[in-house]
Design a protein around this motif. Structure first.
Motif, PDB file in Angstrom:
ATOM      1  N   VAL A 164       0.840  -1.258   0.098  1.00 37.75           N
ATOM      2  CA  VAL A 164      -0.073   0.004  -0.084  1.00 37.75           C
ATOM      3  C   VAL A 164       0.854   1.392  -0.137  1.00 37.75           C
ATOM      4  O   VAL A 164       1.641   1.597   0.947  1.00 37.75           O
ATOM      5  CB  VAL A 164      -0.828  -0.039   1.312  1.00 37.75           C
ATOM      6  N   PRO A 165       0.769   2.146  -0.959  1.00 40.46           N
ATOM      7  CA  PRO A 165       1.474   3.444  -0.979  1.00 40.46           C
ATOM      8  C   PRO A 165       0.884   4.211   0.162  1.00 40.46           C
ATOM      9  O   PRO A 165      -0.314   4.316   0.579  1.00 40.46           O
ATOM     10  CB  PRO A 165       1.190   4.017  -2.283  1.00 40.46           C
ATOM     11  N   GLU A 166       1.836   5.095   0.750  1.00 36.40           N
ATOM     12  CA  GLU A 166       1.332   5.943   1.845  1.00 36.40           C
ATOM     13  C   GLU A 166       0.125   6.831   1.718  1.00 36.40           C
ATOM     14  O   GLU A 166      -0.690   6.755   2.623  1.00 36.40           O
ATOM     15  CB  GLU A 166       2.457   6.874   2.391  1.00 36.40           C
ATOM     16  N   PRO A 167      -0.143   7.425   0.429  1.00 35.04           N
ATOM     17  CA  PRO A 167      -1.269   8.163   0.428  1.00 35.04           C
ATOM     18  C   PRO A 167      -2.561   7.484   0.543  1.00 35.04           C
ATOM     19  O   PRO A 167      -3.803   7.978   1.020  1.00 35.04           O
ATOM     20  CB  PRO A 167      -1.213   8.855  -0.860  1.00 35.04           C
ATOM     21  N   LEU A 168      -2.579   5.969   0.155  1.00 27.05           N
ATOM     22  CA  LEU A 168      -3.970   5.139   0.313  1.00 27.05           C
ATOM     23  C   LEU A 168      -3.890   4.294   1.420  1.00 27.05           C
ATOM     24  O   LEU A 168      -5.078   3.765   1.665  1.00 27.05           O
ATOM     25  CB  LEU A 168      -3.642   4.043  -0.977  1.00 27.05           C
ATOM     26  N   LEU A 169      -3.086   4.576   2.493  1.00 23.44           N
ATOM     27  CA  LEU A 169      -2.978   3.768   3.522  1.00 23.44           C
ATOM     28  C   LEU A 169      -4.257   3.750   4.498  1.00 23.44           C
ATOM     29  O   LEU A 169      -4.941   2.998   4.886  1.00 23.44           O
ATOM     30  CB  LEU A 169      -1.754   3.834   4.399  1.00 23.44           C
TER      31      LEU A 169
END
Length: 374
Positions: free
Chosen positions: A208-213
């Motif tokens: 998961v990339p940080e902006p979507l976490l």
């Protein structure tokens, strides 16, 4: 009368696209004057904020100015109302006009100023010239009863997690046995209070990339049947999505340096440009950078550019470029005026999709280029 968008709502949508974390350290960005805590009837997008831009905003009853270059870049020693920046600040405050600035974060953002410039020039197969920020990645691991594994997997994938290259919904699944003992005050989905339960579960892992976490975890929890969900989040050393300064791409067809210079003039409505190199040199691979491109000369050369188009280049840096057989087109810092069209389009899309039909977006019509070709 139409509905007007709230200032904070509009800027939050913008920061979802262009986060502040992409900005360089000590860059002057964000809200600089006034408040976003108000309804916005009219937004004006500009490259710079000079006194004539402030006067234009007052005349056109603007509530919010979006600018690429900060109205307050260096600390003010005083705020005089009869001269300098103080005069501009005073005028804007008196007329309740807020000013929001996005500078280096808009330079490096995907779809930001450097992409706008590359698109305007018609460059193909564009890549970042100098990476400046890499998006952190996380591993999400969650334990789900077999009966709901498909539901939870779909919720995670639909959130955008599990994307690797051109593949989406990527997960790894391990079967095992989960144990738990529901105690007083619980309402278990499986099992009975006071009795140790064993359940066949699936451990689902994904990246998961940080902006979507945050949104991914929320969607996972909403789709999970358990009252208390067991899950883990690990920080990864894997390289996430990169952001950075400048772009490098290719012209559809090669052309001479002189032809490209004429193309640059036409694209950005310029009276003239400065070039280094022979006008007859054939070029195809092109680097581009709005603003100061001096630090990008080595990156352009390393990545095989035939020419770099930039907003500013120093005298001795131009000599360095010549020594390394890299042609330069100095088109002037004002080519960043593409921000007006690009950000205006974004604001209009946000306003329209949100149903606020009363808010108007305009582009500043004032020329803020300090230079004139004679």
């Amino acid at each position: 009368m139409g509905q007007f968008i709230h200032g904070q709502t509009l800027i939050q949508a913008f920061e979802d696209w262009v986060p502040k974390k992409l900005a360089f350290e000590n860059d002057r960005i964000g809200l600089q004057i006034g408040t976003l805590n108000k309804k916005v009837k009219k937004v004006m997008v500009t490259l710079d904020i000079l006194e004539n831009v402030a006067d234009e905003a007052i005349e056109k009853n603007v509530d919010l100015i979006f600018a690429h270059h900060a109205v307050i870049f260096r600390p003010l020693k005083d705020i005089r109302t009869d001269s300098g920046q103080g005069k501009i600040v005073s005028k804007l405050l008196q007329h309740d006009i807020a000013v929001y600035v996005a500078h280096t974060n808009l330079d490096v953002a995907e779809g930001g100023i450097n992409d706008m410039l590359a698109n305007k020039l018609g460059l193909k197969n564009c890549q970042i010239l100098k990476p400046t920020y890499t998006e952190p990645l996380y591993k999400l691991s969650v334990f789900v009863p077999e009966s709901h594994a498909g539901i939870v997997r779909e919720a995670i994938g639909a959130s955008g997690a599990g994307a690797i290259g051109n593949y989406s919904h990527c997960t790894f699944n391990i079967q095992g046995t989960g144990t738990f003992l529901p105690e007083e005050g619980t309402n278990p989905y499986i099992g009975k209070k006071g009795e140790l339960e064993q359940v066949q579960e699936i451990r689902i892992e994904t990246i998961v990339p940080e902006p979507l976490l945050k949104s991914t975890v929320n969607k996972m929890l909403a789709s999970h049947p358990y009252e208390e969900v067991a899950y883990d989040i690990y920080s990864l050393n894997n390289q996430g999505k990169a952001f950075g300064l400048g772009r490098i791409g290719e012209l559809t067809d090669s052309m001479t340096l002189k032809e490209l210079a004429e193309h640059v003039k036409e694209c950005f409505d310029l009276d003239g440009v400065r070039i280094t190199g022979s006008p007859d040199t054939k070029v195809k691979k092109v680097a581009v950078s709005g603003g100061d491109g001096n630090s990008l000369i080595p990156f352009a050369k390393y990545k095989g550019a035939d020419v770099i188009i930039t907003g500013d280049v120093y005298y001795h840096t131009a000599h360095d470029a010549i020594l390394h057989d890299l042609n330069v087109i100095d088109a002037g810092h004002h080519i960043e005026k593409v921000v007006k069209e690009g950000v205006s389009r974004f604001f209009k899309e946000v306003i329209q999709s949100s149903g606020y039909d009363g808010t108007i977006v305009i582009e500043s019509s004032v020329n803020t280029n300090p230079f004139t070709f004679i």
